[in-house]
Design a protein around this motif. Structure first.
Motif, PDB file in Angstrom:
ATOM      1  N   ALA A 138       0.837  -1.216   0.000  1.00 40.91           N
ATOM      2  CA  ALA A 138       0.000   0.000   0.000  1.00 40.91           C
ATOM      3  C   ALA A 138       0.864   1.256   0.000  1.00 40.91           C
ATOM      4  CB  ALA A 138      -0.923  -0.002   1.209  1.00 40.91           C
ATOM      5  N   ASN A 139       1.924   1.243   0.793  1.00 40.91           N
ATOM      6  CA  ASN A 139       2.819   2.409   0.846  1.00 40.91           C
ATOM      7  C   ASN A 139       3.443   2.692  -0.506  1.00 40.91           C
ATOM      8  OD1 ASN A 139       2.989   3.723   3.399  1.00 40.91           O
ATOM      9  ND2 ASN A 139       3.790   1.820   4.230  1.00 40.91           N
ATOM     10  N   ARG A 140       3.904   1.611  -1.161  1.00 39.99           N
ATOM     11  CA  ARG A 140       4.535   1.784  -2.474  1.00 39.99           C
ATOM     12  C   ARG A 140       3.545   2.394  -3.457  1.00 39.99           C
ATOM     13  NH1 ARG A 140       8.371  -2.812  -2.776  1.00 39.99           N
ATOM     14  NH2 ARG A 140       9.940  -2.106  -1.273  1.00 39.99           N
ATOM     15  N   ILE A 141       2.331   1.806  -3.509  1.00 38.56           N
ATOM     16  CA  ILE A 141       1.328   2.289  -4.462  1.00 38.56           C
ATOM     17  C   ILE A 141       0.950   3.733  -4.149  1.00 38.56           C
ATOM     18  CG2 ILE A 141      -1.031   1.927  -5.340  1.00 38.56           C
ATOM     19  CD1 ILE A 141      -0.643  -1.055  -4.881  1.00 38.56           C
ATOM     20  N   SER A 146       0.481   9.101  -5.739  1.00 37.90           N
ATOM     21  CA  SER A 146       0.312  10.477  -5.276  1.00 37.90           C
ATOM     22  C   SER A 146       1.614  11.263  -5.330  1.00 37.90           C
ATOM     23  CB  SER A 146      -0.266  10.495  -3.852  1.00 37.90           C
ATOM     24  OG  SER A 146       0.606   9.822  -2.973  1.00 37.90           O
ATOM     25  N   ASP A 147       2.641  10.643  -5.939  1.00 39.51           N
ATOM     26  CA  ASP A 147       3.912  11.315  -6.098  1.00 39.51           C
ATOM     27  C   ASP A 147       4.456  11.799  -4.748  1.00 39.51           C
ATOM     28  OD1 ASP A 147       6.054  12.227  -7.523  1.00 39.51           O
ATOM     29  OD2 ASP A 147       5.173  14.167  -8.000  1.00 39.51           O
ATOM     30  N   GLU A 148       4.409  10.878  -3.809  1.00 39.44           N
ATOM     31  CA  GLU A 148       4.835  11.175  -2.446  1.00 39.44           C
ATOM     32  C   GLU A 148       6.085  10.367  -2.121  1.00 39.44           C
ATOM     33  OE1 GLU A 148       4.882  12.583   0.163  1.00 39.44           O
ATOM     34  OE2 GLU A 148       3.046  13.685   0.601  1.00 39.44           O
ATOM     35  N   ALA A 149       6.642  10.600  -0.965  1.00 44.58           N
ATOM     36  CA  ALA A 149       7.769   9.793  -0.513  1.00 44.58           C
ATOM     37  C   ALA A 149       7.634   9.559   0.988  1.00 44.58           C
ATOM     38  CB  ALA A 149       9.076  10.501  -0.833  1.00 44.58           C
ATOM     39  N   ILE A 222      -6.893  11.983  -4.066  1.00 45.13           N
ATOM     40  CA  ILE A 222      -5.739  12.757  -3.594  1.00 45.13           C
ATOM     41  C   ILE A 222      -4.865  13.162  -4.778  1.00 45.13           C
ATOM     42  CG2 ILE A 222      -3.584  12.618  -2.233  1.00 45.13           C
ATOM     43  CD1 ILE A 222      -5.931  12.827  -0.408  1.00 45.13           C
ATOM     44  N   ARG A 223      -4.685  12.222  -5.699  1.00 46.06           N
ATOM     45  CA  ARG A 223      -3.874  12.509  -6.879  1.00 46.06           C
ATOM     46  C   ARG A 223      -4.493  13.656  -7.683  1.00 46.06           C
ATOM     47  NH1 ARG A 223      -0.340   9.718 -10.611  1.00 46.06           N
ATOM     48  NH2 ARG A 223      -0.783  10.455 -12.719  1.00 46.06           N
ATOM     49  N   TRP A 224      -5.826  13.562  -7.823  1.00 43.65           N
ATOM     50  CA  TRP A 224      -6.550  14.603  -8.559  1.00 43.65           C
ATOM     51  C   TRP A 224      -6.415  15.952  -7.842  1.00 43.65           C
ATOM     52  CZ3 TRP A 224     -10.540  17.799  -7.122  1.00 43.65           C
ATOM     53  CH2 TRP A 224     -11.180  18.503  -8.150  1.00 43.65           C
TER      54      TRP A 224
END
Ligand code: UDP
Ligand code: MG
Length: 245
Positions: A138-141, A146-149, A222-224
């Motif tokens: 889930a973290n990876r996806i 969401s272009d997060e780290a 969130i991505r949107w």
């Protein structure tokens, strides 16, 4: 003036509450801050609310915010954030999986950051293999979409300067994305290693599948939101000082 509000969403956690309060109150006492603990009872069907009331009778720094029916973890968290009066706010689970002993560490980062979010570095001790693997996937996806780290977006043990919570709009399931939502609004968030313990009493409120499916839909939102975020800077406002409303 309250220095610190600890917000705790509670849904059917009767067995966890007494040991949690015993441990938590000791840690908070040692901090030497003016604190309040806001237990948000999310429509529990067990004796949770009654137990919290008994804490309140013994200690006026305890508050009970009780929701009429079960609104979910995000709703309970939101109600707690809105009730919090402290300059700084910590949120943690009621099930003893978070260690109150980590609160001073989380708070220490608020001198330089707007928010500190827990990162369960030794997850192995806290959850079984299926949960650990599904949480890693889930973290990876989440990070990818969401272009997060963020190493551990599922950890809900966090500390905030209260001003970042003002105007934070949450929807069901959004408790998982609070760090991302804060970053979108320009706040600075740091991840801090915290310990993680097994759940001794009661049951997790989520299954692997329902969490994965529901949070995938949330993730696309969130991505949107991130893509459509209004990003602009006003560089001139001639005559703006004449406008009053
Ligand atoms: N919780 C809540 N309302 C709900 C589900 C959960 O207030 O509808 C609370 C729960 O009592 C706990 C926290 O949210 O304090 C996290 O829930 P849980 O431990 O079940 O999640 P997990 O640790 O398994 O991710
Ligand atoms: Mg838990």
């Amino acid at each position: 003036m309250t220095d610190l509000s600890v917000v705790i969403p509670v849904y059917n956690e009767e067995e966890n509450l007494p040991p949690l309060w015993a441990e938590l109150s000791q840690v908070l006492e040692r901090l030497g801050l003016a604190f309040e603990v806001v237990f948000v009872d999310d429509g529990s069907r067990d004796r949770s609310a009654e137990i919290i009331r008994s804490f309140r009778e013994a200690d006026a720094r305890v508050r009970l915010v009780r929701l009429k029916t079960n609104g979910g973890e995000t709703a309970a968290t939101d109600a707690g954030f809105k009730a919090a009066r402290g300059r700084r706010v910590v949120v943690m689970d009621a099930d003893l999986q978070n260690d109150p002993g980590d609160i001073p560490t989380l708070l220490s980062h608020l001198d330089h950051w707007d928010a500190a979010t827990g990162w369960r570095v030794r997850r192995a001790e806290g959850d079984n293999l299926v949960r650990r693997v599904s949480s890693r996937v889930a973290n990876r996806i989440r990070n990818w979409v969401s272009d997060e780290a963020i190493q551990d977006s599922g950890c809900t043990f966090r500390a905030f300067r209260r001003e970042c919570l003002r105007g934070l709009v949450l929807y069901r399931g959004f408790h998982r994305f609070i760090p991302t939502l804060l970053k979108m609004r320009g706040y600075r968030v740091v991840e801090v290693p915290v310990s993680h313990r097994p759940r001794r009493f009661g049951r997790s409120k989520y299954g692997v599948l329902n969490r994965a499916v529901v949070s995938l839909a949330d993730l696309l939102v969130i991505r949107w939101m991130n893509a459509r975020l209004l990003r602009y800077e006003v560089v001139e406002d001639v005559g703006g000082d004449l406008v009053r409303d």
